[in-house]
Design a protein around this motif. Structure first.
Motif, PDB file in Angstrom:
ATOM      1  N   ARG A  14      -4.354  -6.581   4.754  1.00  0.00           N
ATOM      2  CA  ARG A  14      -3.930  -5.500   3.850  1.00  0.00           C
ATOM      3  C   ARG A  14      -2.835  -4.716   4.569  1.00  0.00           C
ATOM      4  O   ARG A  14      -3.101  -4.060   5.589  1.00  0.00           O
ATOM      5  N   GLY A  15      -1.639  -4.787   4.049  1.00  0.00           N
ATOM      6  CA  GLY A  15      -0.553  -3.980   4.619  1.00  0.00           C
ATOM      7  C   GLY A  15      -0.695  -2.563   4.115  1.00  0.00           C
ATOM      8  O   GLY A  15      -0.242  -2.235   3.041  1.00  0.00           O
ATOM      9  N   GLY A  16      -1.362  -1.720   4.880  1.00  0.00           N
ATOM     10  CA  GLY A  16      -1.636  -0.354   4.442  1.00  0.00           C
ATOM     11  C   GLY A  16      -3.054   0.032   4.821  1.00  0.00           C
ATOM     12  O   GLY A  16      -3.666  -0.599   5.703  1.00  0.00           O
ATOM     13  N   VAL A  17      -3.581   1.029   4.130  1.00  0.00           N
ATOM     14  CA  VAL A  17      -4.862   1.619   4.541  1.00  0.00           C
ATOM     15  C   VAL A  17      -6.028   1.187   3.646  1.00  0.00           C
ATOM     16  O   VAL A  17      -6.992   0.577   4.102  1.00  0.00           O
ATOM     17  N   GLY A  18      -5.909   1.493   2.342  1.00  0.00           N
ATOM     18  CA  GLY A  18      -7.036   1.339   1.417  1.00  0.00           C
ATOM     19  C   GLY A  18      -7.448  -0.113   1.238  1.00  0.00           C
ATOM     20  O   GLY A  18      -6.619  -0.987   1.013  1.00  0.00           O
TER      21      GLY A  18
ATOM     22  N   ARG B  87      -0.703  -5.800  -0.560  1.00  0.00           N
ATOM     23  CA  ARG B  87      -0.696  -4.330  -0.498  1.00  0.00           C
ATOM     24  C   ARG B  87      -1.789  -3.871  -1.463  1.00  0.00           C
ATOM     25  O   ARG B  87      -2.903  -4.366  -1.357  1.00  0.00           O
ATOM     26  N   SER B  88      -1.491  -2.945  -2.384  1.00  0.00           N
ATOM     27  CA  SER B  88      -2.599  -2.542  -3.268  1.00  0.00           C
ATOM     28  C   SER B  88      -2.592  -3.300  -4.596  1.00  0.00           C
ATOM     29  O   SER B  88      -3.556  -3.240  -5.351  1.00  0.00           O
TER      30      SER B  88
ATOM     31  N   HIS C  66       2.922   5.642  -6.808  1.00  0.00           N
ATOM     32  CA  HIS C  66       2.167   5.138  -5.648  1.00  0.00           C
ATOM     33  C   HIS C  66       3.128   4.607  -4.565  1.00  0.00           C
ATOM     34  O   HIS C  66       3.124   3.411  -4.249  1.00  0.00           O
TER      35      HIS C  66
ATOM     36  N   ARG D 178      -6.003   8.468  -3.803  1.00  0.00           N
ATOM     37  CA  ARG D 178      -6.399   7.437  -4.751  1.00  0.00           C
ATOM     38  C   ARG D 178      -6.573   8.048  -6.136  1.00  0.00           C
ATOM     39  O   ARG D 178      -7.081   9.169  -6.259  1.00  0.00           O
TER      40      ARG D 178
HETATM   41  O1  3PG Z   1      -3.720   2.445   0.934  1.00  0.00           O
HETATM   42  C1  3PG Z   1      -2.520   2.488   1.183  1.00  0.00           C
HETATM   43  O2  3PG Z   1      -2.051   2.100   2.269  1.00  0.00           O
HETATM   44  C2  3PG Z   1      -1.577   3.087   0.195  1.00  0.00           C
HETATM   45  O3  3PG Z   1      -2.214   3.412  -0.977  1.00  0.00           O
HETATM   46  C3  3PG Z   1      -0.328   2.257  -0.027  1.00  0.00           C
HETATM   47  O4  3PG Z   1      -0.477   1.276  -0.998  1.00  0.00           O
HETATM   48  P1  3PG Z   1       0.733   0.249  -1.247  1.00  0.00           P
HETATM   49  O5  3PG Z   1       0.825  -0.621  -0.033  1.00  0.00           O
HETATM   50  O6  3PG Z   1       0.383  -0.525  -2.478  1.00  0.00           O
HETATM   51  O7  3PG Z   1       1.988   1.039  -1.410  1.00  0.00           O
END
Ligand code: 3PG
Length: 316
Positions: A70-74, A49-50, A291, A244
């Motif tokens: 990456r489970g998520g976006v960033g 994740r992050s 977060h 962020r």
């Molecule tokens: O980029 C993302 O998907 C979010 O910031 C979530 O981050 P996390 O998976 O660490 O909760």
């Protein structure tokens, strides 16, 4: 094939991977021990994740690695371009958590306009006069309905935020360097749908006209909201950052809150993540969460399944 889910992954994701012949390890390996662990166990897929960083050193030192998920976006915790150069595939789930992040924006927004972050803490055990004082302290709430929300960054999460805002009867304005307009589809319980098309405007115009601002931009070198931008904002405006840490200048923010130029802020992310600065922690005008924008059961289920599907497709 072995998958290490170093920041965890949903049971739905684990089940799907296992039923397709993958071994999923959910041990949390410390950052400094990752290279040894990945090599010792010949891990082919690392899911993060992050929290876990997947930088050049890991990519170089772990030849068994085929996929970074990456489970998520960033993707700011992964050296994406370098991984690609080295033939390691990087995948993420850009749409799976939009609704959850947008809902958290409104948790902060509603907390800000009705003082929940302080009222919860201040509720007295007993004493009629204390209740009366509290009622007075928190008597000047405002409604969201009819107010203008300015959304900076009008991608998936920005648009999901717009959708909730429209449902609440807010006016939505948006700015984005890449998106000219977006059509938001509101769907009702009886199957009816209504489309709203929102054309983006300049950031300056947005800053001047918003009662509340919500940020949905990726991490970048310059502040998106610094002293100058705060000056342009309406007096008494509120601001939410579930994007962020580092997109808002926190020093300028606290100063503006203390001077009551801005009335409140809601922060899910911080410049000094994971631990917010003391001035942020102590401010009575800030609603805080650690977060957790994407941290709902539904979002994590979607994320786990989506990652599993992508991995199966790539490796089979
Ligand atoms: O980029 C993302 O998907 C979010 O910031 C979530 O981050 P996390 O998976 O660490 O909760």
């Amino acid at each position: 094939m072995k998958v290490l889910a170093n920041d965890g992954v949903s049971q739905s994701g684990i089940d799907h991977l296992e039923s397709n012949g993958f071994e999923v390890i959910t041990t949390k390996v410390a950052q400094e021990q990752l290279i040894d662990y990945l090599n010792k166990h010949q891990i082919e897929v690392i899911l993060v994740r992050s929290a876990t960083k997947v930088r050049k050193d890991i990519i170089d030192a772990c030849p068994s690695l085929k996929i970074i998920g990456r489970g998520g976006v960033g993707l700011d915790n992964i050296d994406v371009e370098y991984a690609k150069e080295k033939g390691v595939k990087v995948i993420n789930t850009p749409a799976a958590s939009s609704a959850s992040v947008a809902e958290l924006v409104f948790a902060h927004l509603l907390s800000g306009v009705r003082f929940l972050q302080n009222a919860n803490r201040d509720m007295p055990l007993e004493g009629e006069s204390k209740f009366k004082d509290l009622k007075k302290n928190y008597a000047k709430g405002v409604e969201l309905r009819g107010k203008t929300i300015g959304i900076i960054g009008f991608g998936r999460i920005g648009q999901a935020t717009a959708k909730i805002a429209l449902g609440l009867g807010m006016k939505v304005i948006a700015s984005d360097g890449y998106v000219d307009e977006a059509t938001i589809e509101l769907d009702f319980f009886d199957g009816q749908k209504v489309d709203f098309t929102i054309k983006t405007i300049s950031k300056e115009e947005l800053l001047k006209n918003s009662d509340f601002i919500s940020l949905h931009v990726p991490s970048q070198k310059e502040y998106v909201i610094g002293k100058q931008e705060i000056e342009m904002m309406k007096d008494g405006a509120g601001i939410i950052n579930a994007a962020r840490g580092g997109v808002i200048d926190e020093v300028a923010l606290v100063e503006a809150l203390d001077k009551r130029k801005l009335s409140f802020a809601g922060l899910d992310v911080f410049e000094s993540e994971p631990k917010p600065e003391i001035k942020i922690l102590m401010s009575p005008y800030i609603s805080l969460t650690p977060h957790i924008g994407g941290s709902t059961n539904e979002a994590q289920d979607r994320i786990g399944l989506e990652l599993a599907n992508q991995i199966i497709e790539i490796l089979n």
